[in-house]
Design a protein around this motif. Structure first.
Motif, short mmCIF file in Angstrom:
data_model
loop_
_atom_site.label_atom_id
_atom_site.label_comp_id
_atom_site.label_asym_id
_atom_site.label_seq_id
_atom_site.Cartn_x
_atom_site.Cartn_y
_atom_site.Cartn_z
N ALA A 36 0.85 -1.21 0.00
CA ALA A 36 0.00 0.00 0.00
C ALA A 36 0.87 1.24 0.00
O ALA A 36 1.97 1.25 0.55
CB ALA A 36 -0.90 0.01 1.23
N ASP A 37 0.38 2.31 -0.60
CA ASP A 37 1.08 3.58 -0.67
C ASP A 37 1.34 4.11 0.74
O ASP A 37 0.42 4.43 1.47
CB ASP A 37 0.23 4.59 -1.46
CG ASP A 37 0.90 5.95 -1.54
OD1 ASP A 37 0.23 6.87 -2.02
OD2 ASP A 37 2.08 6.08 -1.14
N GLN A 38 2.63 4.19 1.09
CA GLN A 38 2.97 4.61 2.45
C GLN A 38 2.67 6.08 2.70
O GLN A 38 2.69 6.54 3.83
CB GLN A 38 4.46 4.32 2.71
CG GLN A 38 4.82 2.84 2.66
CD GLN A 38 4.02 2.00 3.63
OE1 GLN A 38 4.01 2.29 4.81
NE2 GLN A 38 3.35 0.99 3.14
N GLY A 39 2.40 6.84 1.62
CA GLY A 39 2.08 8.25 1.80
C GLY A 39 0.59 8.50 1.96
O GLY A 39 0.17 9.62 2.20
N SER A 40 -0.21 7.47 1.79
CA SER A 40 -1.65 7.66 1.87
C SER A 40 -2.09 7.81 3.32
O SER A 40 -1.42 7.36 4.24
CB SER A 40 -2.36 6.47 1.23
OG SER A 40 -2.07 5.28 1.93
N SER A 41 -3.26 8.46 3.52
CA SER A 41 -3.75 8.69 4.87
C SER A 41 -4.38 7.43 5.43
O SER A 41 -4.84 6.56 4.70
CB SER A 41 -4.76 9.84 4.87
OG SER A 41 -5.87 9.50 4.08
N LYS A 42 -4.41 7.36 6.75
CA LYS A 42 -5.02 6.23 7.43
C LYS A 42 -6.51 6.49 7.65
O LYS A 42 -6.96 7.63 7.64
CB LYS A 42 -4.34 6.01 8.79
CG LYS A 42 -2.84 5.79 8.71
CD LYS A 42 -2.24 5.76 10.11
CE LYS A 42 -0.72 5.68 10.07
NZ LYS A 42 -0.14 5.75 11.42
N ALA A 43 -7.26 5.43 7.86
CA ALA A 43 -8.68 5.60 8.16
C ALA A 43 -8.85 6.31 9.50
O ALA A 43 -8.03 6.15 10.41
CB ALA A 43 -9.36 4.23 8.19
N ILE A 44 -9.90 7.10 9.62
CA ILE A 44 -10.19 7.83 10.86
C ILE A 44 -11.41 7.18 11.51
O ILE A 44 -12.51 7.25 10.96
CB ILE A 44 -10.46 9.31 10.57
CG1 ILE A 44 -9.30 9.93 9.78
CG2 ILE A 44 -10.67 10.08 11.87
CD1 ILE A 44 -9.57 11.34 9.30
N PRO A 45 -11.25 6.55 12.66
CA PRO A 45 -12.35 5.77 13.26
C PRO A 45 -13.60 6.56 13.62
O PRO A 45 -14.71 6.14 13.34
CB PRO A 45 -11.70 5.16 14.51
CG PRO A 45 -10.25 5.12 14.21
CD PRO A 45 -9.98 6.35 13.39
N HIS A 46 -13.44 7.74 14.27
CA HIS A 46 -14.64 8.46 14.73
C HIS A 46 -14.42 9.98 14.69
O HIS A 46 -14.41 10.65 15.73
CB HIS A 46 -15.04 8.03 16.15
CG HIS A 46 -13.91 7.99 17.13
ND1 HIS A 46 -13.31 9.13 17.63
CD2 HIS A 46 -13.25 6.95 17.71
CE1 HIS A 46 -12.35 8.81 18.49
NE2 HIS A 46 -12.29 7.48 18.54
N PRO A 47 -14.26 10.54 13.50
CA PRO A 47 -13.99 11.99 13.39
C PRO A 47 -15.12 12.85 13.93
O PRO A 47 -14.89 14.00 14.34
CB PRO A 47 -13.81 12.19 11.88
CG PRO A 47 -14.53 11.04 11.25
CD PRO A 47 -14.33 9.89 12.19
N GLU A 48 -16.34 12.32 13.96
CA GLU A 48 -17.46 13.10 14.49
C GLU A 48 -17.33 13.34 15.99
O GLU A 48 -18.00 14.22 16.55
CB GLU A 48 -18.79 12.39 14.19
CG GLU A 48 -19.00 11.07 14.91
CD GLU A 48 -18.28 9.88 14.30
OE1 GLU A 48 -18.36 8.78 14.89
OE2 GLU A 48 -17.62 10.04 13.24
#
Length: 281
Positions: A36-48
């Motif tokens: 996977a692209d190491q520069g890509s962002s990670k998932a955000i579990p609960h931004p709300e």
């Protein structure tokens, strides 16, 4: 009788070797996610659940009275909101004396506040000066990537006298290590990456939202930003208290998370004409 052609045999052998090499390569290729692209962002579990100050009360405590601090002169009342508040009663807030607002626009490089339009435009429509803020996740992607995402999704600035410069929310990590796994030097570099990119995109230095305690822990109490970026400080009590290194005064004080109509209330450190000057640039 067939004629023997050495070149044809060599080509056949070469083709067989190529096929064998391809099969061997395919056998040792790891599944896609490993590359996977190491520069890509990670998932955000609960931004709300992440807003300006959402982690401050958890880590630092403070008064829950919601009352205005006594004895302040020449200040302007404000609020800050996110998707946590949903649709906001802006007319009610205006009638209560609120004159400015900061609205969460983004987090990382994948989340945008679904209520942003109602909150950002609604505050403007009742007469408030408003700005947008970005909840930083320094372990998610680069400072430049997050600044660009912020500007592209509501965090820009216009010289209309009604738009505050964007704010960078630097606080405790809601998903893990307090300092997002970064050393003090690396954190300072990340913040410079964000603020420099924001300045190049908008012409304005962003406001920095942070607490003195977090700033000391995660930047080594860096004084690199005090002469450049306005300070928005959270402290839920009767006074602002100690400021982070480099800042001789605060610009905005988030003094409570339990205020009327909207929990997070703020005081601008100056009269209305100075708030207008900050918006105008």
């Amino acid at each position: 009788m067939p004629v023997h052609r050495p070149g044809s045999a060599r080509r056949t052998l070469s083709a067989l070797i190529g096929i064998l090499a391809a099969l061997l390569t395919a056998a040792f290729v790891l599944p896609g996610p490993a590359f996977a692209d190491q520069g890509s962002s990670k998932a955000i579990p609960h931004p709300e659940d992440d807003w300006a100050g959402s982690q401050i009360l958890k880590h630092e405590g403070g008064s829950m009275s919601g009352g205005e601090p006594p004895g302040l002169l020449a200040t302007v009342e404000g609020v800050d909101v996110s998707s946590h508040q949903g649709n906001v009663a802006w007319s009610t807030l205006w009638s209560s004396g609120v004159r400015f607002a900061y609205v969460k626009a983004t987090e990382g490089t994948s989340y945008t506040n679904p209520y942003f339009s109602q909150q950002y435009t609604g505050s403007y429509n009742v007469g408030m000066i408003r700005g947008a803020y970005h909840f930083a996740l320094p372990d998610n992607s680069s400072g430049a990537a997050q600044a660009n995402y912020f500007v592209d999704h509501g965090g820009g600035w216009s010289k209309d006298g009604k738009t505050l410069p964007g704010a960078l929310d630097m606080e405790y990590n809601p998903y893990g290590a307090t300092c997002y796994g970064k050393s003090a030097n690396a954190m300072v570099s990340w913040i410079k990456d964000f603020t420099g990119t924001y300045k190049s995109r908008t012409g304005r230095d962003p406001v920095i939202y942070t607490s003195t305690s977090w700033w000391k822990s995660c930047t080594g109490n860096s004084a690199a930003f005090g002469g450049i970026n306005p300070l928005w400080i959270p402290r839920y009590g009767s006074s602002v208290g100690e400021l982070p290194a480099g800042w001789g005064f605060h610009t905005i004080w988030q003094y409570t998370s339990t205020g009327p109509t909207v929990g997070d209330h703020d005081k601008f450190n100056g009269a209305m004409d100075r708030l207008t000057a900050l918006a105008t640039g």
